[in-house]
Scaffold this motif. Structure first.
Motif, PDB file in Angstrom:
ATOM      1  N   SER A 263       4.670  -5.302   3.765  1.00  0.00           N
ATOM      2  CA  SER A 263       4.618  -4.996   2.334  1.00  0.00           C
ATOM      3  C   SER A 263       4.609  -6.275   1.511  1.00  0.00           C
ATOM      4  O   SER A 263       5.336  -7.233   1.797  1.00  0.00           O
ATOM      5  CB  SER A 263       5.832  -4.138   1.938  1.00  0.00           C
ATOM      6  N   GLU A 264       3.757  -6.275   0.476  1.00  0.00           N
ATOM      7  CA  GLU A 264       3.700  -7.417  -0.427  1.00  0.00           C
ATOM      8  C   GLU A 264       3.582  -6.914  -1.853  1.00  0.00           C
ATOM      9  O   GLU A 264       3.409  -5.720  -2.099  1.00  0.00           O
ATOM     10  CB  GLU A 264       2.539  -8.347  -0.063  1.00  0.00           C
ATOM     11  N   THR A 289       5.805  -2.962  -4.494  1.00  0.00           N
ATOM     12  CA  THR A 289       5.317  -3.473  -3.217  1.00  0.00           C
ATOM     13  C   THR A 289       4.495  -2.396  -2.533  1.00  0.00           C
ATOM     14  O   THR A 289       4.610  -1.205  -2.843  1.00  0.00           O
ATOM     15  CB  THR A 289       6.468  -3.888  -2.275  1.00  0.00           C
TER      16      THR A 289
END
Length: 320
Positions: A263-264, A289
């Motif tokens: 996740s970003e 995210t």
């Protein structure tokens, strides 16, 4: 991540409760038991009516979306028409309209979608301040063109602040929950007089949207064919769209990289591509995210606030 709309309770109270009493499990209106400048009683909430201001940006590091009005300029205009500060909270009304009653005299303005407006028995206009005597019922009809309208009332809606905003966040549940029939909303103290304006002219409805796209950060996860399709073919807005994101239907976007990434961060306007290959444009209630790759970011998502299902969407770019 798919758009969602949890229905959490918030700091509203039902119409049959006496002034100042708390909604079960919640503190009730601001200043419970204190004489208020007036209230809005929700007679018909419609499909989705929420309290919105200009949102709560700056909390993404804590996992909190910005939320706020999907068309901030429309809310600012509605507030100016009734003499409010531009960041005052109003109502965002979705598609099917709503009906409310004011307990004290006030000025109101409705801006956004093309809708019928009635102040009691009097017809009104969008983009025009309307004087409302105490007890008058304001009816906002279904949208004939567009999707959303913004209602401003003298003094603004004075529900409690959460992280500096009164906005309803349909993803996280922060702020007041979506309105229900019988809710009462406290109004704030007026701070100015409505300007001397008779009406404003809104832009004509658009049958097709042209959105500027900046590629990245994960466009290298997609094939050249995917980029050609994204920038060279038309998509349509899906009925599954909401305040979290606008889902699109059209040519699938094949990837060169299999699997998922950790996740970003997600920003407003991020174009995420889930496993089905159909792009999704994140809107005001977007998560902070996500684990699906973001192929690009749309520079201005405001036109999507009025995009009905079936509206054509074309992307232009690329720019990095």
């Amino acid at each position: 991540m798919a758009p969602g709309r949890p229905d959490r309770p918030g700091p509203l109270r039902r119409a049959h409760r006496p002034a100042g009493s708390a909604h079960p499990g919640h503190p009730g209106p601001v200043g419970g038991g204190v004489t208020r400048p007036g209230e809005i009683e929700v007679l018909r909430a419609g499909a989705l009516t929420t309290v919105q201001d200009l949102g709560r940006p700056g909390w993404a590091h804590l996992g909190v979306p910005r939320s706020g009005a999907l068309d901030p300029a429309a809310l600012r205009l509605a507030n100016r028409l009734v003499g409010n500060p531009e960041d005052a909270a109003g109502l965002e009304i979705t598609l099917t309209g709503c009906a409310v009653r004011l307990t004290k005299a006030a000025t109101v303005a409705v801006v956004g979608a093309e809708v019928a407006v009635r102040a009691g028995e009097r017809p009104g206009d969008t983009g025009r301040p309307l004087s409302m005597p105490a007890g008058t019922v304001l009816r906002v009809g279904p949208a004939r063109h567009g999707v959303r309208s913004w209602l401003a009332v003298t003094g603004g809606i004075d529900v409690p602040l959460v992280l500096g905003s009164r906005a309803t966040d349909t993803l996280s549940g922060l702020g007041p929950r979506p309105l229900r029939d019988g809710d009462r909303l406290p109004l704030g103290v007026p701070v100015g007089e409505p300007p001397s304006v008779d009406s404003t002219v809104g832009p004509p409805p658009r049958s097709a949207l042209h959105l500027t796209l900046r590629l990245g950060p994960r466009d290298d996860w997609f094939t050249p064919t995917a980029l050609d399709r994204l920038l060279g073919t038309a998509y349509t807005v899906s009925p599954l769209s909401n305040r979290v994101g606008a889902r699109l239907a059209g040519a699938t976007l094949p990837r060169t990289v299999a699997g998922e990434l950790p996740s970003e961060g997600i920003v407003l306007g991020a174009v995420q591509v889930p496993a089905d290959g159909q792009p999704l444009i994140f809107l005001a209630d977007h998560p902070t995210t996500g684990g699906y790759p973001v192929i690009g970011v749309v520079s201005d998502v405001t036109p999507l606030a009025q995009a009905r299902p079936g509206t054509t969407v074309r992307f232009h770019g690329p720019q990095r």
